[in-house]
Design an enzyme around this catalytic site. Structure first.
Site, PDB file in Angstrom:
ATOM      1  N   GLU A 162       0.839  -1.203   0.000  1.00 21.59           N
ATOM      2  CA  GLU A 162       0.000   0.000   0.000  1.00 21.59           C
ATOM      3  C   GLU A 162       0.874   1.253   0.000  1.00 21.59           C
ATOM      4  O   GLU A 162       0.850   2.066   0.935  1.00 21.59           O
ATOM      5  CB  GLU A 162      -0.954  -0.009   1.188  1.00 21.59           C
ATOM      6  N   GLU A 319      -6.208  -7.916  -0.852  1.00 23.02           N
ATOM      7  CA  GLU A 319      -6.573  -7.967   0.569  1.00 23.02           C
ATOM      8  C   GLU A 319      -8.023  -7.546   0.757  1.00 23.02           C
ATOM      9  O   GLU A 319      -8.465  -6.558   0.161  1.00 23.02           O
ATOM     10  CB  GLU A 319      -5.757  -6.957   1.389  1.00 23.02           C
TER      11      GLU A 319
HETATM   12  C1  GLA Z   1      -3.809  -2.815   4.982  1.00 24.65           C
HETATM   13  C2  GLA Z   1      -2.409  -3.388   4.997  1.00 24.65           C
HETATM   14  C3  GLA Z   1      -2.279  -4.654   5.774  1.00 24.65           C
HETATM   15  C4  GLA Z   1      -3.080  -4.582   7.039  1.00 24.65           C
HETATM   16  C5  GLA Z   1      -4.516  -4.257   6.708  1.00 24.65           C
HETATM   17  C6  GLA Z   1      -5.421  -4.243   7.902  1.00 24.65           C
HETATM   18  O1  GLA Z   1      -4.553  -3.261   3.957  1.00 24.65           O
HETATM   19  O2  GLA Z   1      -1.924  -3.606   3.695  1.00 24.65           O
HETATM   20  O3  GLA Z   1      -0.903  -4.839   6.061  1.00 24.65           O
HETATM   21  O4  GLA Z   1      -2.545  -3.603   7.871  1.00 24.65           O
HETATM   22  O5  GLA Z   1      -4.550  -2.980   6.135  1.00 24.65           O
HETATM   23  O6  GLA Z   1      -6.740  -3.968   7.532  1.00 24.65           O
END
Ligand code: GLA
Length: 680
Positions: A162, A319
Site C-alpha cells: 500500500e 486484501e
Molecule cells: C492494509 C495493509 C495490511 C493490514 C490491513 C489491515 O490493507 O496492507 O498490512 O494492515 O490494512 O486492515
C-alpha cells in the site's frame, strides 16, 4: 540524490503462472514457529488456498542487522509452501524498514508538514525520496530476487505494501530537492514554473530554484498550483520507488509479473490510473467501513475503479478481511455469509481472485484484533468454516477467470481533479470529491446498473463504447477532456455533468470567459454567479427534486431548461438543463442532489439512454453483474436484501450446480453465479 529510475513499460508479463482464481492471503510466518508453519500448510490445503503473499513485513527477519542476511527461516517456509503446492506472491519487505535502518539513517525518517521528524516504531516511517532508503531497499530486494527469483513457487512479486499509506508526503530537505528536480522535468525552466504557478500573485516570483520548497506550514494559504504540483510529485515519487524495485526484479526474472496493492477509492494521493500502466497485474485492497450502512456499495465502487485503472482487464483482490478490522473506532464483525458475498462481488466486478489480510491472526502487535483466515480459535470457529466454504465456492466458479465485465455506463474519476477540487480557498468546503462520485455510483448501484470507472484522459473512442457517461464533479478540466466529451456527445452519446465542472486548466488557472470555460459550448449555457448554500441548507426544484451544498445562477443559451430552483439563493434560475448535440444529449445539473433526487435524475438518464440492469429483476439491493468471456457469459447475482430475489435468467448455476430455466431464485443474503445459455 539517488538516480531516478526510468520506466521500461514495454515489457508486461501479465499474469503468467499466478493461479486464477487466486485464493489466499498475507502470510507472515516470521511471527510463528516451525510447528505452526507445518500446521499452516495443512490448513491452507484444507481450505484450497493456492496463493500466499509472503513476507510483506519481513525485513528484520531476513536482514536482522545491516548486511547480515539470514534466509534460513524463509528458505524453509518457501520449501514447505512449494511442497504443499501453494504458489508464492513474494513481497519485498520495504514497507517497514527495521530499527537498525532508522538508527543508521535518521535523515530518512519522515518529516511532517510542521517540520517535525517522526519517530520509529510503526511502519512506513520513511521518506520515499530519502537516498538511504532507496539504497537499502535496493540491497534487500537484490538479495531476495537472487535467492528466490528462479524458484518455481514464486509466481508474482509484490512491491512494498500500500505504497504511500502513511508516508504520502514528506517535508524534509531530500524531498525539497527531489521536488525541484521533478519541477524541472515537468516545466523546464523557472520562468515556466512562475507562469504555471501564477506567482505574480502575492509577489511569489521565484528567482532561483533553491527558493522553491514543498508547500509547508505558512501563516496564510499556500499557492494552489504549487500544492497541486506537490501532489503530482508525491504520486510520481512513490511510483518511482515501485519502479526502482521492479527494475531490479525484472533484471533477474523478466517473465515473472510484478505488482503492488492499491487502495482504490479510499486513498487520495496516488494517481492509480497512471500507476496501473506500470503494473503487470493490477491489485487492490478493500475494507468495509463499519459505520457506513452502504459499505457493500463502496466495495463495488472500489472494485469498479480498480477495474478501470486496469483498463477493463481482470485484476486481483489482494486484501480484504474475513470479518472485523481493528483500525476503525468500532469494528463490526461480518455476519454469516457476508464474506462470501463480498468476495463474489469483487470477482463479479473483475477480480480473478479473493485474497485476505491475513492468513493467521497475530497474537501480538497492532493487528492482533484484526480478523484473519485462521482466527485465534483455530479450526473450530465460524470464520474458519466460512473460509473453507469460500475456497470451495471459488473452485466452482473458477471458469470465470480471464473474462471481463460488460458495462453500458461509465463514470469519470480523476485524481488530479480530486486534489485540485479539495484544495482550500474555494467557494465552498462542501464541494468535496470522492463522496460525490460515490453518491452518483451508489445511485446507479441502486438502479441495478454496473458501470465502468474511466479516467478524465479517456478519449472519444473509449467513451463511444458507452451509452451514458457521467461526470459528477470535474472542476479541473483539460482541453483534451472537454474535446473528448464533446466528440462523444456529437457521436450520439448521452452525458450528464454535475456542477462546478470545467472551470480550471491543469495549472488550476481559470479558463477564460464566462464559466464554465471548458464546457460552455458543449453545455450551451453559462454561469453568471456561484451561489453556494450554507451548511445543511437545501434548495427545492420545481420538479420535486432537492439540491444541497451548491447552486448557481445559470444563463441558458442553446440549452433548454428542464427544471428551475424554487427556493434558496438561486430561486427562479435554471437548475437542470439539457441540450441536444446531433444524436447526442447533454444534461447539466446546477446543484448537488440528495440520494433520492440523484437517483431520480439518473434513473431518467438511464431510461433515455436505454441502459438496463444485467438481468431483469436486478436493482434495489439485488446486485447483478455480467462477466463476458470469449465463448460464454456469467451472470453474478448478489442478494443484499432480506427477501428472496427473482431474476430472469437461463443457464447453469455454478455454486449449487443446478439448471436455471427462465427464473433464478436467490435467497436473502445469498449469491448465484449462472453460466448463461443464451448470450445477452
Ligand atoms: C492494509 C495493509 C495490511 C493490514 C490491513 C489491515 O490493507 O496492507 O498490512 O494492515 O490494512 O486492515
Amino acid at each position: 540524490m539517488t538516480t531516478r529510475s526510468s520506466s521500461s513499460s514495454v515489457h508486461r508479463p501479465e499474469w503468467g503462472r499466478v493461479p486464477r482464481l487466486a485464493f489466499g492471503g498475507d502470510y507472515n510466518p516470521d511471527q510463528w514457529n516451525r510447528e505452526v508453519w507445518k500446521e499452516d500448510i495443512r490448513l491452507m490445503r484444507q481450505a484450497g488456498v493456492n496463493l500466499v503473499t509472503l513476507g510483506v513485513f519481513s525485513w528484520s527477519w531476513i536482514e536482522p542487522e545491516q548486511d547480515r542476511f539470514d534466509f534460513s527461516g524463509m528458505d524453509e517456509v518457501v520449501e514447505l509452501l512449494h511442497a504443499g503446492g501453494i504458489s508464492i506472491d513474494l513481497a519485498t519487505p520495504t514497507a517497514s524498514p527495521p530499527p537498525w535502518f532508522s538508527e543508521a539513517h535518521p535523515e530518512a525518517l519522515l518529516v511532517d508538514r510542521t517540520g517535525r521528524r517522526l519517530g520509529h516504531g510503526s511502519r512506513q516511517g520513511f521518506c520515499p525520496s530519502a537516498a538511504g532508503y532507496r539504497e537499502r531497499s535496493a540491497v534487500v530486494v537484490e538479495q531476495l530476487v537472487r535467492r528466490y527469483g528462479d524458484h518455481s513457487a514464486v509466481v508474482l512479486w509484490h512491491i512494498g505494501n500500500e505504497l504511500g499509506g502513511y508516508n504520502a508526503h514528506c517535508w524534509c530537505d531530500a524531498t525539497a530537492e527531489a521536488f525541484r528536480g521533478w519541477l524541472q522535468r515537468r516545466h523546464g525552466g523557472l520562468d515556466e514554473v512562475n507562469r504555471a504557478w501564477g506567482t505574480a500573485f502575492w509577489s511569489q516570483r521565484y528567482s532561483a530554484w533553491s527558493q522553491i520548497q514543498p508547500p509547508g506550514l505558512t501563516p496564510g494559504r499556500v499557492n494552489p498550483a504549487q500544492q497541486l504540483d506537490f501532489y503530482r510529485f508525491g504520486s510520481d515519487e512513490l511510483l518511482d520507488c515501485y519502479r526502482a524495485e521492479r527494475e531490479l526484479i525484472r533484471r533477474h526474472v523478466p517473465a515473472t509479473p510484478v505488482t503492488t496493492n492499491f487502495m482504490a477509492g479510499t486513498y487520495k494521493w496516488a494517481d492509480y490510473f497512471h500507476w496501473a500502466t506500470e503494473m503487470d497485474v493490477v491489485a487492490n485492497d478493500h475494507y468495509l467501513v463499519a459505520a457506513d450502512p452502504d459499505s457493500h456499495v463502496d466495495l463495488a465502487l472500489s472494485a469498479d475503479l480498480t477495474r478501470g485503472t486496469a483498463g477493463g482487464a481482470p485484476w486481483l483482490l489482494m486484501e480484504h478481511s474475513t470479518s472485523a478490522v481493528q483500525w476503525q473506532p468500532r469494528n463490526k464483525a461480518k455476519r454469516p455469509g457476508e464474506m462470501l458475498r463480498n468476495s463474489l462481488s469483487h470477482i463479479a466486478r473483475g477480480s480473478d481472485g479473493a485474497c485476505f489480510f491475513q492468513w493467521r491472526q497475530s497474537d501480538s502487535g497492532v493487528e492482533k484484533w484484526h480478523s484473519s483466515m485462521v482466527p485465534h480459535g483455530g479450526e473450530d470457529t465460524r470464520i474458519w468454516r466460512e473460509v473453507v466454504q469460500l475456497g470451495g465456492a471459488l473452485e466452482r466458479v473458477r471458469e470465470v477467470a480471464g473474462s471481463t465485465v460488460a458495462c453500458e455506463v461509465a463514470i469519470v474519476w480523476d485524481y488530479e481533479n480530486y486534489w485540485a477540487l479539495e484544495m482550500d480557498a474555494h467557494p465552498s468546503v462542501g464541494m468535496t470529491y470522492a463522496d460525490e462520485v460515490r453518491a452518483w455510483h451508489r445511485a446507479l448501484w441502486r438502479e441495478g446498473i454496473t458501470c465502468d470507472v474511466v479516467p478524465a484522459t479517456a478519449d472519444a473512442r473509449t467513451l463511444a463504447g458507452y451509452r451514458l457517461v457521467l461526470v459528477p464533479s470535474q472542476y479541473l478540466m483539460s482541453g483534451s477532456t472537454s474535446a473528448a466529451l464533446t466528440a462523444y456527445a456529437e457521436g450520439g452519446g448521452h452525458l450528464v455533468v454535475g456542477p462546478f465542472s470545467g472551470l480550471v486548466d491543469t495549472d488550476d488557472r481559470v479558463h477564460p470567459g464566462h464559466y464554465p470555460g471548458a464546457l460552455r459550448e458543449l453545455l450551451g449555457l453559462h454561469i453568471d454567479e456561484f451561489l453556494p448554500l450554507g451548511e445543511g441548507e437545501t434548495t427545492e426544484l420545481d420538479n420535486g427534486l432537492a439540491g444541497r451544498v451548491w447552486c448557481e445562477n445559470v444563463v441558458p443559451g442553446t440549452a433548454a431548461v428542464e427544471a428551475s430552483f424554487v427556493s434558496g439563493p438561486a430561486a427562479g434560475f435554471p437548475a437542470l438543463l439539457r441540450r441536444r448535440v446531433g444524436e447526442g444529449l447533454v444534461r447539466y445539473a446546477a446543484t448537488r442532489f440528495d440520494d433520492t433526487s440523484l437517483r431520480a435524475l439518473l434513473s431518467g438518464a438511464l431510461a433515455e439512454a436505454a441502459c438496463t440492469p444485467a438481468a431483469r429483476g436486478g436493482g434495489d439491493g439485488i446486485e447483478t453483474v455480467r462477466r463476458q468471456g470469449a465463448d460464454a457469459s456469467w451472470l453474478f447475482v448478489v442478494n443484499h436484501t432480506g427477501s428472496e430475489a427473482r431474476l430472469e435468467c437461463t443457464g447453469f448455476e455454478l455454486l449449487n450446480g443446478v439448471h436455471v430455466t427462465g427464473t433464478l431464485v436467490v435467497p436473502p443474503g445469498e449469491v448465484a453465479v449462472v453460466r448463461e445459455s443464451r448470450q445477452p
